[in-house]
Design a protein around this motif. Structure first.
Motif, short mmCIF file in Angstrom:
data_model
loop_
_atom_site.label_atom_id
_atom_site.label_comp_id
_atom_site.label_asym_id
_atom_site.label_seq_id
_atom_site.Cartn_x
_atom_site.Cartn_y
_atom_site.Cartn_z
N ARG A 51 -37.35 11.39 -1.88
CA ARG A 51 -37.32 10.71 -0.59
C ARG A 51 -38.70 10.25 -0.13
N SER A 110 -33.73 2.50 -5.04
CA SER A 110 -34.35 2.85 -3.76
C SER A 110 -33.50 2.29 -2.62
N ALA A 111 -32.49 3.06 -2.24
CA ALA A 111 -31.50 2.56 -1.29
C ALA A 111 -32.11 2.06 0.01
N GLN A 112 -33.10 2.78 0.53
CA GLN A 112 -33.70 2.40 1.82
C GLN A 112 -35.01 1.63 1.67
N GLY A 113 -35.38 1.33 0.43
CA GLY A 113 -36.62 0.58 0.21
C GLY A 113 -37.82 1.49 0.11
N CYS A 114 -38.78 1.12 -0.75
CA CYS A 114 -40.03 1.87 -0.91
C CYS A 114 -39.78 3.35 -1.25
#
Lengths: 84, 370
Positions: free
Chosen positions: A9, A38-42
Motif C-alpha cells: 500500500r 496499482s488500483a489507486q495509482g502510484c
C-alpha cells in the motif's frame, strides 16, 4: 527468466517488506508497481526472482508484512496475477 | 564562541551530519515520486532513518513520521486527539508548542503539578487531575527551562491504567534519556531532530501509537486516485516533498547518538551542569534553580539584574545563552519566574568543563561591572 511482484500500500511498507526479505537472504528490489497492479495509482512493489516467489511469500506472511496482490512478471513485461 | 543553547538547537554537530546533508542535495531526488535511481536513493535514505529511529525509540519504521520540528509533531498529535471543549491534563512545565495549540482548539486545560523538582508531587497532581472524561494527557519529559525530569514512566502507567491517551513532548530528552513509544504505551511521542539528536534544523519526528488526523493534505506519492489522504502511516501525515537533505543529516545525528554508550551523553551534560551550579552558588546574588532529577539544563537569575541584559553582556564576551521566558511561560509561572524570566544554560555532548569555567569567569566579570 520471470520474476514475481508483491504489491504494497505504501513505499514504506514495501521497503519494510524488502528489509525483511533481505534479512531472510531473499534477493529483492523495491520498485514502483506497474499501473495495472496499482488500483489507486502510484503503488509500490517488491520484485523477487521467479525461483524465490513462494519463499518470499512465506517470509512475508511469517513476519506479518501483508502484501496486496502477487503477480508473475514475464521477461517480456506480461503481468499476470497469481496466488502464492 | 562558547555555545550553551543546546536546549534551543545544538549548534555543534558531528561533521557527518553536514556531509550527509550536502551529499543528499546533489544526489537525492524526491522519495516516492519516481522509480529512477535518484528517487530510490532518497527513498532508501528516508527508510534507513525511519528504521533507525524506530529501533532507538521502540516502534515500527512505518510509525515514524517525519515532521518539520517538534511543534509540527505536537500539533499533529494534539489535533488527532483533542477537540473543542475536551478536557486535557498538562504538566505545569509545558512549552507553548503544546499550550498554544490547545488554546487554539478551545480545549479545557487542567494544569497538574507545578512544583519544581518534586516528582512525587507531580505524580500526585496527575493522579488527582485524571478524572473520568479526560480526553488526553500532555506531558513534557524534561522542562526546557529548568531541566526538571518529570516522572514520565509513572505518568504513562497512570494513563494506561485509566485508559487516557498520553502525548509526550520529548524535545529535551530524545537522544539523552530513554524514550520508548511502545514501553510507555503512549499515543504519540514528539521530538525535534535538531536538538539532542544533532540533526539539522527543519527536522522532527512524530512516533505514532494511535489513530491520526491530517494537518496538511496533498501529494503523498501513494494511492493518488483517492480524494483523501491515505489512511495508513507514514503517508497519511507526510503530504508534499520531504526535507530529504535534513533527514539525511538527521540520520547521521541518530547514528552519532547511538554510537555513544547509553546514558553517557546525559552523564556528561549533568557533570557540566553540576559543575556550573556549584560555581554559580558561590556568586553572591545569584539564584540557581536546581534539584533532582535534573538533566543538563540550568536556569538562574541575578538579583537586580535584567536577564536579557545579562545575556547580552555574556554574548559580548563570546558566550551564547538564552534569556527570557524560553517560550514556556507556564513553566516560569510554576517556578515563580514569570516576571523576571531566567538565564538558561543548556549543554550538549560537545561542551566541555573548560568552557564552563570560562563562562563562570565571564559571568563574574559582568557582575563586577554592575
Amino acid at each position: 527468466m520471470f520474476s514475481y511482484l508483491f504489491t504494497f500500500r505504501s513505499l514504506t511498507a514495501a521497503q519494510s517488506a524488502g528489509s525483511i526479505l533481505h534479512r531472510a537472504a531473499v534477493a529483492c528490489q523495491v520498485q514502483r508497481a506497474p499501473a495495472q497492479a496499482s488500483a489507486q495509482g502510484c503503488g509500490y512493489a517488491v520484485r523477487v526472482p521467479g525461483t524465490e516467489g513462494r519463499r518470499a511469500a512465506s517470509v512475508l506472511r511469517m513476519w506479518q508484512r501483508p502484501f496486496g496482490k502477487s503477480y508473475r512478471l514475464s521477461d517480456g513485461g506480461r503481468l499476470e496475477e497469481t496466488a502464492l | 564562541m562558547i555555545y550553551f543553547d543546546a536546549g534551543a538547537t545544538t549548534l555543534q554537530k558531528p561533521p557527518t551530519v553536514a556531509a550527509a546533508a550536502a551529499r543528499a542535495i546533489s544526489s537525492c531526488a524526491s522519495p516516492g515520486r519516481g522509480g529512477y535511481p535518484a528517487a530510490m536513493r532518497a527513498a532508501d535514505a528516508l527508510f534507513a532513518c525511519r528504521q533507525l529511529a524506530g529501533q532507538m525509540f521502540d516502534t515500527e519504521a512505518e510509525h515514524v513520521v517525519f515532521t518539520m520540528n517538534a511543534t509540527h509533531a505536537l500539533n499533529l498529535a494534539i489535533k488527532s486527539l483533542v477537540g473543542p471543549g475536551d478536557r486535557v491534563v498538562i504538566s505545569g512545565f509545558e512549552h507553548n508548542a503544546f499550550r498554544r495549540p490547545l488554546h487554539h482548539i478551545g480545549a479545557e486545560i487542567c494544569v497538574a503539578g507545578q512544583t519544581l523538582f518534586d516528582p512525587e508531587d507531580t505524580l500526585r497532581c496527575f493522579r488527582e487531575a485524571l478524572k473520568p472524561g479526560t480526553k488526553a494527557v500532555v506531558c513534557t519529559h524534561v522542562s526546557n527551562v529548568f531541566g526538571y525530569i518529570l516522572p514520565l514512566e509513572q505518568i504513562a502507567a497512570l494513563c494506561r491504567e485509566r485508559s487516557v491517551p498520553l502525548i509526550v513532548d520529548a524535545s529535551q530528552s530524545a537522544g539523552v534519556l530513554p524514550v520508548r513509544l511502545r514501553a510507555l504505551g503512549a499515543a504519540f511521542v514528539c521530538m525535534p531532530g535538531h536538538k539532542s539528536l544533532y540533526g539539522p534544523q527543519g527536522t522532527g519526528l512524530l512516533l505514532c501509537g494511535a489513530q491520526t488526523k491530517t494537518l496538511l493534505e496533498g501529494g503523498s506519492g501513494s494511492d493518488s486516485r483517492l480524494d483523501d489522504m491515505p489512511t495508513y502511516l507514514p503517508d497519511r501525515l507526510e503530504a508534499g516533498t520531504h526535507n530529504v537533505c535534513g533527514i539525511c543529516g538527521l540520520m547521521e545525528g541518530l547514528r552519532f547518538v547511538r554510537s555513544r554508550q547509553p546514558g553517557s551523553i546525559l552523564r556528561h551534560e549533568i557533570a557540566l551542569r553540576t559543575h556550573l551550579q556549584t560555581i554559580l552558588r558561590a556568586v553572591p546574588s545569584v539564584c540557581v534553580y536546581s534539584g533532582e532529577p535534573q538533566a543538563g539544563t540550568c536556569s538562574f537569575t541575578v538579583d537586580g539584574t535584567d536577564c536579557e541584559q545579562l545575556a547580552q553582556a555574556l554574548y559580548a564576551r563570546g558566550i551564547a545563552v538564552r534569556a527570557g521566558l524560553h517560550c514556556a511561560p507556564l513553566a516560569h509561572a510554576s517556578a515563580g519566574t514569570l516576571q523576571s524570566g531566567t538565564v538558561r544554560v543548556s549543554f550538549s555532548a560537545f561542551n566541555t568543563m573548560e568552557e564552563t569555567d570560562r563562562f563562570a569567569r565571564a559571568l563574574r566579570a559582568v557582575l563586577q561591572k554592575r
